[in-house]
Design a protein around this motif. Sequence first.
Motif, PDB file in Angstrom:
ATOM      1  N   GLU A  62       0.820  -1.219   0.000  1.00 41.73           N
ATOM      2  CA  GLU A  62       0.000   0.000   0.000  1.00 41.73           C
ATOM      3  C   GLU A  62       0.846   1.257   0.000  1.00 41.73           C
ATOM      4  O   GLU A  62       0.356   2.327  -0.340  1.00 41.73           O
ATOM      5  CB  GLU A  62      -0.973  -0.032   1.175  1.00 41.73           C
ATOM      6  CG  GLU A  62      -2.076  -1.050   0.955  1.00 41.73           C
ATOM      7  CD  GLU A  62      -3.180  -0.975   1.988  1.00 41.73           C
ATOM      8  OE1 GLU A  62      -3.484   0.135   2.464  1.00 41.73           O
ATOM      9  OE2 GLU A  62      -3.731  -2.031   2.300  1.00 41.73           O
ATOM     10  N   GLN A  79       0.622   3.211  -3.219  1.00 40.09           N
ATOM     11  CA  GLN A  79      -0.676   3.698  -3.679  1.00 40.09           C
ATOM     12  C   GLN A  79      -0.593   5.042  -4.399  1.00 40.09           C
ATOM     13  O   GLN A  79      -1.221   5.217  -5.445  1.00 40.09           O
ATOM     14  CB  GLN A  79      -1.656   3.788  -2.512  1.00 40.09           C
ATOM     15  CG  GLN A  79      -2.844   2.896  -2.743  1.00 40.09           C
ATOM     16  CD  GLN A  79      -3.773   2.866  -1.570  1.00 40.09           C
ATOM     17  OE1 GLN A  79      -3.367   2.583  -0.457  1.00 40.09           O
ATOM     18  NE2 GLN A  79      -5.014   3.135  -1.826  1.00 40.09           N
ATOM     19  N   ARG A  83      -6.379   7.339  -6.643  1.00 40.19           N
ATOM     20  CA  ARG A  83      -6.167   6.826  -5.283  1.00 40.19           C
ATOM     21  C   ARG A  83      -7.483   6.345  -4.685  1.00 40.19           C
ATOM     22  O   ARG A  83      -7.531   5.324  -4.001  1.00 40.19           O
ATOM     23  CB  ARG A  83      -5.517   7.890  -4.404  1.00 40.19           C
ATOM     24  CG  ARG A  83      -4.025   8.031  -4.653  1.00 40.19           C
ATOM     25  CD  ARG A  83      -3.330   8.849  -3.591  1.00 40.19           C
ATOM     26  NE  ARG A  83      -3.909  10.167  -3.394  1.00 40.19           N
ATOM     27  CZ  ARG A  83      -3.631  11.249  -4.118  1.00 40.19           C
ATOM     28  NH1 ARG A  83      -2.765  11.157  -5.110  1.00 40.19           N
ATOM     29  NH2 ARG A  83      -4.186  12.401  -3.854  1.00 40.19           N
ATOM     30  N   ARG A  84      -8.572   7.058  -4.969  1.00 46.47           N
ATOM     31  CA  ARG A  84      -9.902   6.633  -4.510  1.00 46.47           C
ATOM     32  C   ARG A  84     -10.272   5.289  -5.145  1.00 46.47           C
ATOM     33  O   ARG A  84     -10.787   4.398  -4.481  1.00 46.47           O
ATOM     34  CB  ARG A  84     -10.935   7.708  -4.873  1.00 46.47           C
ATOM     35  CG  ARG A  84     -11.998   7.933  -3.868  1.00 46.47           C
ATOM     36  CD  ARG A  84     -12.918   9.123  -4.155  1.00 46.47           C
ATOM     37  NE  ARG A  84     -13.211   9.421  -5.543  1.00 46.47           N
ATOM     38  CZ  ARG A  84     -12.707  10.447  -6.226  1.00 46.47           C
ATOM     39  NH1 ARG A  84     -11.868  11.294  -5.658  1.00 46.47           N
ATOM     40  NH2 ARG A  84     -13.035  10.659  -7.475  1.00 46.47           N
ATOM     41  N   LEU A 114      -8.253   2.602  -3.458  1.00 46.45           N
ATOM     42  CA  LEU A 114      -8.801   2.359  -2.126  1.00 46.45           C
ATOM     43  C   LEU A 114     -10.056   1.498  -2.221  1.00 46.45           C
ATOM     44  O   LEU A 114     -10.251   0.578  -1.419  1.00 46.45           O
ATOM     45  CB  LEU A 114      -9.111   3.684  -1.430  1.00 46.45           C
ATOM     46  CG  LEU A 114      -9.591   3.589   0.006  1.00 46.45           C
ATOM     47  CD1 LEU A 114      -8.489   3.038   0.901  1.00 46.45           C
ATOM     48  CD2 LEU A 114     -10.025   4.953   0.499  1.00 46.45           C
ATOM     49  N   ASN A 115     -10.905   1.768  -3.215  1.00 48.48           N
ATOM     50  CA  ASN A 115     -12.113   0.956  -3.408  1.00 48.48           C
ATOM     51  C   ASN A 115     -11.762  -0.491  -3.711  1.00 48.48           C
ATOM     52  O   ASN A 115     -12.402  -1.409  -3.200  1.00 48.48           O
ATOM     53  CB  ASN A 115     -12.981   1.527  -4.530  1.00 48.48           C
ATOM     54  CG  ASN A 115     -13.700   2.786  -4.116  1.00 48.48           C
ATOM     55  OD1 ASN A 115     -13.921   3.028  -2.943  1.00 48.48           O
ATOM     56  ND2 ASN A 115     -14.045   3.605  -5.086  1.00 48.48           N
ATOM     57  N   GLN A 165     -10.094  -1.955  -0.258  1.00 46.98           N
ATOM     58  CA  GLN A 165     -10.863  -2.019   0.983  1.00 46.98           C
ATOM     59  C   GLN A 165     -12.291  -2.522   0.849  1.00 46.98           C
ATOM     60  O   GLN A 165     -12.860  -2.966   1.831  1.00 46.98           O
ATOM     61  CB  GLN A 165     -10.869  -0.649   1.654  1.00 46.98           C
ATOM     62  CG  GLN A 165      -9.498  -0.266   2.136  1.00 46.98           C
ATOM     63  CD  GLN A 165      -9.535   0.730   3.266  1.00 46.98           C
ATOM     64  OE1 GLN A 165     -10.545   1.355   3.522  1.00 46.98           O
ATOM     65  NE2 GLN A 165      -8.413   0.873   3.929  1.00 46.98           N
TER      66      GLN A 165
END
Length: 173
Positions: A23, A26, A56-57, A60-61, A64
């Motif tokens: 991570e 990222q 980055r969003r 993250l999706n 996570q």
Amino acid sequence: RSVAAQLPERKLPQSVLIDNWTERKQDDAGALIVSAYQGHIDSQINDQYRSPAGARRFLLNIIQYPGCGSFFQPASFVALDAATGKLLGISLSSLVNGDIGHITQVCVAHSMRGTGVGYELIRRSLEALTRHGCRKASLTVTAANTGAILLYERMGFQKTRVFSAFVWDGFRK
């Protein structure tokens, strides 16, 4: 694609190192996604490919939330410039079911396309999914991405479904 069949390892340029996803990469991955998809139809379909914050969003999706399965770090890899550590490519994977994997994202820097980096990233992801007990793996690709489609077909992927994606420009003034 059935993951049982072994794919031959591809010799990469000496300047390329393949490593496990972390991570910590990222932000670099977000920048790579924006650069790789600039001007591509996928950036019109998915606005998260248009800016580092959006990418980055998007990452993250994937990591996570179980939208394309549960993120599976052991089958996710990065390609790095061995001298500088610069990110050259990524292959991120998820588990859709106990024995089915999914390649959620493959992205290679323009400068590295055609060198085997994308192939080797995907091959390693498939190999790791196989070790985990997956018997099949899937991915999605835009029909306009003919270079990627040719690579995936050479690797044994077959088209099983076609679906439409539409872009709505209703907010344009």
